[in-house]
Design a protein around this motif. Structure first.
Motif, short mmCIF file in Angstrom:
data_model
loop_
_atom_site.label_atom_id
_atom_site.label_comp_id
_atom_site.label_asym_id
_atom_site.label_seq_id
_atom_site.Cartn_x
_atom_site.Cartn_y
_atom_site.Cartn_z
N LEU A 272 -2.94 11.44 -20.31
CA LEU A 272 -3.65 10.19 -19.92
C LEU A 272 -5.14 10.87 -19.48
CD1 LEU A 272 -1.19 8.99 -17.28
CD2 LEU A 272 -1.73 7.83 -19.40
N GLY A 273 -5.24 11.90 -19.38
CA GLY A 273 -6.24 12.83 -19.17
C GLY A 273 -7.40 12.36 -17.92
N SER A 274 -8.47 11.76 -18.19
CA SER A 274 -9.42 11.55 -17.05
C SER A 274 -9.04 10.27 -16.24
CB SER A 274 -10.79 11.44 -17.48
OG SER A 274 -11.01 10.52 -18.60
N ALA A 275 -8.14 9.45 -17.05
CA ALA A 275 -7.63 8.24 -16.41
C ALA A 275 -6.67 8.49 -14.99
CB ALA A 275 -6.65 7.63 -17.19
N VAL A 276 -6.17 9.92 -14.94
CA VAL A 276 -5.59 10.11 -13.72
C VAL A 276 -6.61 10.43 -12.69
CG1 VAL A 276 -3.94 12.02 -12.86
CG2 VAL A 276 -3.81 11.15 -15.32
N VAL A 277 -6.36 9.37 -11.76
CA VAL A 277 -7.34 9.73 -10.33
C VAL A 277 -6.44 10.58 -9.49
CG1 VAL A 277 -8.40 8.60 -8.52
CG2 VAL A 277 -8.24 7.40 -10.83
N GLU A 278 -5.22 10.48 -9.28
CA GLU A 278 -4.42 11.28 -8.32
C GLU A 278 -2.90 11.24 -8.97
OE1 GLU A 278 -2.59 11.48 -4.06
OE2 GLU A 278 -4.37 10.26 -4.25
N ARG A 279 -2.56 12.35 -9.30
CA ARG A 279 -1.10 12.51 -9.79
C ARG A 279 -0.15 11.96 -8.92
NH1 ARG A 279 -0.05 17.93 -13.33
NH2 ARG A 279 -1.91 17.76 -14.93
N GLY A 280 -0.54 12.16 -7.54
CA GLY A 280 0.69 11.54 -6.73
C GLY A 280 1.85 12.56 -6.41
N ASN A 281 2.77 12.14 -5.88
CA ASN A 281 4.00 13.11 -5.59
C ASN A 281 5.18 12.26 -5.33
OD1 ASN A 281 3.05 15.68 -4.72
ND2 ASN A 281 1.73 14.55 -3.46
N PRO A 282 6.15 12.99 -5.67
CA PRO A 282 7.58 12.27 -5.27
C PRO A 282 7.67 11.85 -3.79
CG PRO A 282 7.82 14.33 -6.41
CD PRO A 282 6.64 14.34 -6.08
N VAL A 283 8.33 11.00 -3.69
CA VAL A 283 8.67 10.65 -1.96
C VAL A 283 10.08 10.74 -1.77
CG1 VAL A 283 6.46 9.22 -1.93
CG2 VAL A 283 8.92 8.18 -2.62
N GLY A 284 10.36 10.93 -0.28
CA GLY A 284 11.73 11.02 -0.01
C GLY A 284 12.19 9.47 0.15
N MET A 285 13.56 9.36 0.70
CA MET A 285 14.05 8.27 0.92
C MET A 285 13.35 7.46 1.98
SD MET A 285 16.36 6.01 0.04
CE MET A 285 17.38 6.97 -1.08
N SER A 286 13.06 6.34 1.77
CA SER A 286 12.44 5.46 2.65
C SER A 286 13.17 4.44 3.77
CB SER A 286 11.32 4.36 1.97
OG SER A 286 12.29 3.46 1.11
N LYS A 287 12.53 4.13 4.72
CA LYS A 287 13.13 2.88 5.42
C LYS A 287 12.43 1.70 5.34
CE LYS A 287 14.44 6.23 9.22
NZ LYS A 287 15.72 5.89 10.04
N THR A 288 12.99 0.58 5.22
CA THR A 288 12.60 -0.84 5.17
C THR A 288 12.54 -1.59 6.43
OG1 THR A 288 13.37 -0.80 2.80
CG2 THR A 288 12.45 -2.83 3.87
N VAL A 289 11.54 -1.95 7.09
CA VAL A 289 11.61 -2.92 8.34
C VAL A 289 11.30 -4.19 7.90
CG1 VAL A 289 10.24 -3.28 10.43
CG2 VAL A 289 10.17 -0.79 9.53
N LEU A 290 12.41 -4.93 8.27
CA LEU A 290 12.71 -6.40 7.95
C LEU A 290 11.96 -7.36 9.00
CD1 LEU A 290 16.08 -6.12 6.68
CD2 LEU A 290 14.12 -6.17 5.32
#
Length: 108
Positions: free
Chosen positions: A35-53
């Protein structure tokens, strides 16, 4: 160029052994390299989320399609962003996908 949020959905399970972890890391590094220069931020994995309903109820399971991680990519348009995502390593895993959303710059 516009910016797009890639939201990786899937199991979020890390490989159990070192060889598989290295293979996974190499696949992601290789894809980001393509992807080269198209990558602005590689980011990261995330942990398990919670969902607020509505009403304040909280679910602890990450919802029906839990987020596994994110990246920010530049592309001409959403179709270009989708094309760039086609070789994402997460797509090699069962029941995994990449959600793509344009980032709307309203706060600057």
């Amino acid at each position: 160029m516009a910016k797009f949020l890639y939201i990786y959905h899937g199991s979020g399970k890390m490989p159990a052994n070192e060889a598989d972890r290295k293979a996974m890391t190499d696949a992601w590094t290789g894809w980001f390299g393509k992807l080269g220069s198209a990558v602005v931020e590689r980011g990261n994995p995330v942990g398990m989320s919670k969902t607020v309903l509505p009403g304040g109820k909280v679910e602890n399971n990450g919802g029906s399609n839990p987020t596994g991680g994110y990246s920010i990519i530049e592309a001409k348009d959403i179709d270009d962003a989708a094309s760039k995502a086609r070789e994402c390593p997460i797509l090699m895993e069962p029941n995994c996908n990449v959600e793509i959303a344009p980032i709307i710059n309203m706060m600057s």
